[in-house]
Design a protein around this motif. Structure first.
Motif, PDB file in Angstrom:
ATOM      1  N   PHE A 139     -22.879 -44.285  -9.631  1.00 28.61           N
ATOM      2  CA  PHE A 139     -22.715 -43.068 -10.426  1.00 28.61           C
ATOM      3  C   PHE A 139     -24.018 -42.672 -11.091  1.00 28.61           C
ATOM      4  O   PHE A 139     -24.906 -43.500 -11.323  1.00 28.61           O
ATOM      5  CB  PHE A 139     -21.616 -43.255 -11.486  1.00 28.61           C
ATOM      6  CG  PHE A 139     -21.998 -44.160 -12.620  1.00 28.61           C
ATOM      7  CD1 PHE A 139     -22.593 -43.656 -13.778  1.00 28.61           C
ATOM      8  CD2 PHE A 139     -21.766 -45.529 -12.545  1.00 28.61           C
ATOM      9  CE1 PHE A 139     -22.953 -44.498 -14.826  1.00 28.61           C
ATOM     10  CE2 PHE A 139     -22.117 -46.382 -13.589  1.00 28.61           C
ATOM     11  CZ  PHE A 139     -22.708 -45.856 -14.731  1.00 28.61           C
ATOM     12  N   GLN A 173     -24.907 -40.295 -14.564  1.00 29.18           N
ATOM     13  CA  GLN A 173     -24.303 -39.627 -15.720  1.00 29.18           C
ATOM     14  C   GLN A 173     -25.327 -38.728 -16.398  1.00 29.18           C
ATOM     15  O   GLN A 173     -26.462 -39.125 -16.633  1.00 29.18           O
ATOM     16  CB  GLN A 173     -23.799 -40.664 -16.723  1.00 29.18           C
ATOM     17  CG  GLN A 173     -23.223 -40.040 -17.995  1.00 29.18           C
ATOM     18  CD  GLN A 173     -22.735 -41.104 -18.967  1.00 29.18           C
ATOM     19  OE1 GLN A 173     -22.134 -42.099 -18.551  1.00 29.18           O
ATOM     20  NE2 GLN A 173     -22.989 -40.894 -20.234  1.00 29.18           N
ATOM     21  N   ARG A 178     -15.554 -36.113  -6.382  1.00 29.86           N
ATOM     22  CA  ARG A 178     -17.010 -36.025  -6.360  1.00 29.86           C
ATOM     23  C   ARG A 178     -17.635 -36.227  -7.737  1.00 29.86           C
ATOM     24  O   ARG A 178     -18.652 -36.892  -7.869  1.00 29.86           O
ATOM     25  CB  ARG A 178     -17.444 -34.660  -5.813  1.00 29.86           C
ATOM     26  CG  ARG A 178     -17.051 -34.390  -4.373  1.00 29.86           C
ATOM     27  CD  ARG A 178     -17.627 -35.432  -3.446  1.00 29.86           C
ATOM     28  NE  ARG A 178     -17.404 -35.096  -2.039  1.00 29.86           N
ATOM     29  CZ  ARG A 178     -17.412 -35.987  -1.071  1.00 29.86           C
ATOM     30  NH1 ARG A 178     -17.640 -37.268  -1.358  1.00 29.86           N
ATOM     31  NH2 ARG A 178     -17.199 -35.634   0.180  1.00 29.86           N
ATOM     32  N   GLN A 179     -17.014 -35.635  -8.741  1.00 36.05           N
ATOM     33  CA  GLN A 179     -17.555 -35.775 -10.097  1.00 36.05           C
ATOM     34  C   GLN A 179     -16.502 -35.352 -11.105  1.00 36.05           C
ATOM     35  O   GLN A 179     -15.479 -34.770 -10.759  1.00 36.05           O
ATOM     36  CB  GLN A 179     -18.809 -34.923 -10.286  1.00 36.05           C
ATOM     37  CG  GLN A 179     -18.572 -33.428 -10.292  1.00 36.05           C
ATOM     38  CD  GLN A 179     -19.860 -32.646 -10.473  1.00 36.05           C
ATOM     39  OE1 GLN A 179     -20.788 -32.748  -9.677  1.00 36.05           O
ATOM     40  NE2 GLN A 179     -19.916 -31.853 -11.534  1.00 36.05           N
ATOM     41  N   TRP A 180     -16.757 -35.688 -12.377  1.00 30.35           N
ATOM     42  CA  TRP A 180     -15.904 -35.196 -13.455  1.00 30.35           C
ATOM     43  C   TRP A 180     -16.752 -34.926 -14.679  1.00 30.35           C
ATOM     44  O   TRP A 180     -17.843 -35.470 -14.852  1.00 30.35           O
ATOM     45  CB  TRP A 180     -14.771 -36.173 -13.780  1.00 30.35           C
ATOM     46  CG  TRP A 180     -15.173 -37.495 -14.358  1.00 30.35           C
ATOM     47  CD1 TRP A 180     -15.397 -37.798 -15.675  1.00 30.35           C
ATOM     48  CD2 TRP A 180     -15.384 -38.715 -13.635  1.00 30.35           C
ATOM     49  NE1 TRP A 180     -15.716 -39.120 -15.813  1.00 30.35           N
ATOM     50  CE2 TRP A 180     -15.717 -39.708 -14.587  1.00 30.35           C
ATOM     51  CE3 TRP A 180     -15.307 -39.069 -12.281  1.00 30.35           C
ATOM     52  CZ2 TRP A 180     -15.995 -41.020 -14.223  1.00 30.35           C
ATOM     53  CZ3 TRP A 180     -15.580 -40.377 -11.914  1.00 30.35           C
ATOM     54  CH2 TRP A 180     -15.924 -41.335 -12.887  1.00 30.35           C
ATOM     55  N   THR A 181     -16.247 -34.046 -15.529  1.00 27.70           N
ATOM     56  CA  THR A 181     -16.921 -33.694 -16.773  1.00 27.70           C
ATOM     57  C   THR A 181     -15.941 -33.853 -17.919  1.00 27.70           C
ATOM     58  O   THR A 181     -14.822 -33.343 -17.864  1.00 27.70           O
ATOM     59  CB  THR A 181     -17.432 -32.241 -16.739  1.00 27.70           C
ATOM     60  OG1 THR A 181     -18.417 -32.108 -15.714  1.00 27.70           O
ATOM     61  CG2 THR A 181     -18.055 -31.850 -18.078  1.00 27.70           C
ATOM     62  N   THR A 183     -21.268 -35.204 -17.791  1.00 30.08           N
ATOM     63  CA  THR A 183     -20.838 -35.173 -16.394  1.00 30.08           C
ATOM     64  C   THR A 183     -21.183 -36.477 -15.692  1.00 30.08           C
ATOM     65  O   THR A 183     -22.279 -37.019 -15.872  1.00 30.08           O
ATOM     66  CB  THR A 183     -21.500 -33.997 -15.657  1.00 30.08           C
ATOM     67  OG1 THR A 183     -21.040 -32.765 -16.227  1.00 30.08           O
ATOM     68  CG2 THR A 183     -21.158 -34.012 -14.171  1.00 30.08           C
ATOM     69  N   MET A 224     -21.329 -38.010 -11.816  1.00 32.69           N
ATOM     70  CA  MET A 224     -21.275 -37.786 -10.375  1.00 32.69           C
ATOM     71  C   MET A 224     -21.203 -39.142  -9.683  1.00 32.69           C
ATOM     72  O   MET A 224     -21.920 -40.074 -10.065  1.00 32.69           O
ATOM     73  CB  MET A 224     -22.516 -37.026  -9.905  1.00 32.69           C
ATOM     74  CG  MET A 224     -22.692 -35.674 -10.552  1.00 32.69           C
ATOM     75  SD  MET A 224     -24.250 -34.859 -10.050  1.00 32.69           S
ATOM     76  CE  MET A 224     -23.944 -34.642  -8.298  1.00 32.69           C
TER      77      MET A 224
END
Length: 222
Positions: free
Chosen positions: A64, A66, A177-180, A190, A192
């Motif tokens: 990841f 960040q 794919r990602q989160w925020t 965020t 990823m």
């Protein structure tokens, strides 16, 4: 994995894992989203398919990156096991760890010798780690469908106040794919993920939290 910028993580900067509790500030919805009113509209079929697929992934691991509210960047490796378990091993000299054992989330900074404990049920991270991604009860605040991404914004004000989690998925494979995480003050962090491997078993202590050590450490530092 090496990141371009290494920084000292704080409680706010681990917001990417949903560890700040809700406050009074109003959230801002991203322009272009399709708003979903709980009592007026059903959950879009695309969002439900993604939720069902992601719920079926019982374990995964990968790397990841960040990005903090001010553009700070760090990264590392993560491990996830549903329901409720996740571990982030940050790169860098702080030897930062964020671990959820299904009940609690602990933030460990071995360099500063700190250990902060939070109930998982009071963080947006809970929505990501539930055995089933629940889109009912008005949790879906917005959905955006594009050719390369499907974005779903979730919140549960009764659990973690005005914080929200926005997840982005591949519309073809349904892979995350990602989160925020947006905190109660409207600040975004965020995360990823990449080089993701679905499935697999992890050692029993991967998601273990040492509650005794946490209690002793915080007793000594008061």
């Amino acid at each position: 994995m090496k990141t371009s910028t290494e920084f000292a993580l704080t409680r706010r900067q681990v917001l990417g894992f949903g560890l700040m509790l809700g406050g009074a500030a109003a959230l801002n919805l991203v322009p272009g989203y399709q708003l979903v009113a709980a009592a007026q509209a059903a959950v879009p079929p695309a969002a439900q398919k993604i939720a069902d697929h992601f719920s079926s992934v019982k374990s995964m691991s990968g790397e990841f990156v960040q990005f903090g509210p001010k553009g700070e960047q760090t990264g590392g490796k993560f491990f996830l096991e549903r329901p409720g378990k996740i571990r982030f091993n940050y790169d860098g000299s702080s030897n930062f760890r964020v671990i959820s054992d299904g009940k609690s989330v602990v933030i460990l900074n071995k360099k500063l010798n700190t250990s902060d404990l939070y109930p998982l049920s009071k963080t947006p991270l809970k929505l990501l780690l539930d055995d089933r991604i629940d889109l009912s009860g008005g949790r879906v605040k917005a959905v955006k469908q594009e050719d390369d991404l499907t974005t779903i914004k979730l919140s549960d004000k009764s659990v973690f106040g005005n914080a929200t989690i926005t997840m982005m998925f591949d519309p073809k494979t349904y892979e995350l794919r990602q989160w925020t995480i947006t905190d109660a003050q409207g600040k975004d962090t965020t995360v990823m993920i990449f080089n993701v491997k679905e499935g697999g078993n992890f050692p029993a202590d991967t998601f273990a939290i040492d509650y005794t050590a946490n209690r002793e450490l915080n007793t000594r530092t008061r």
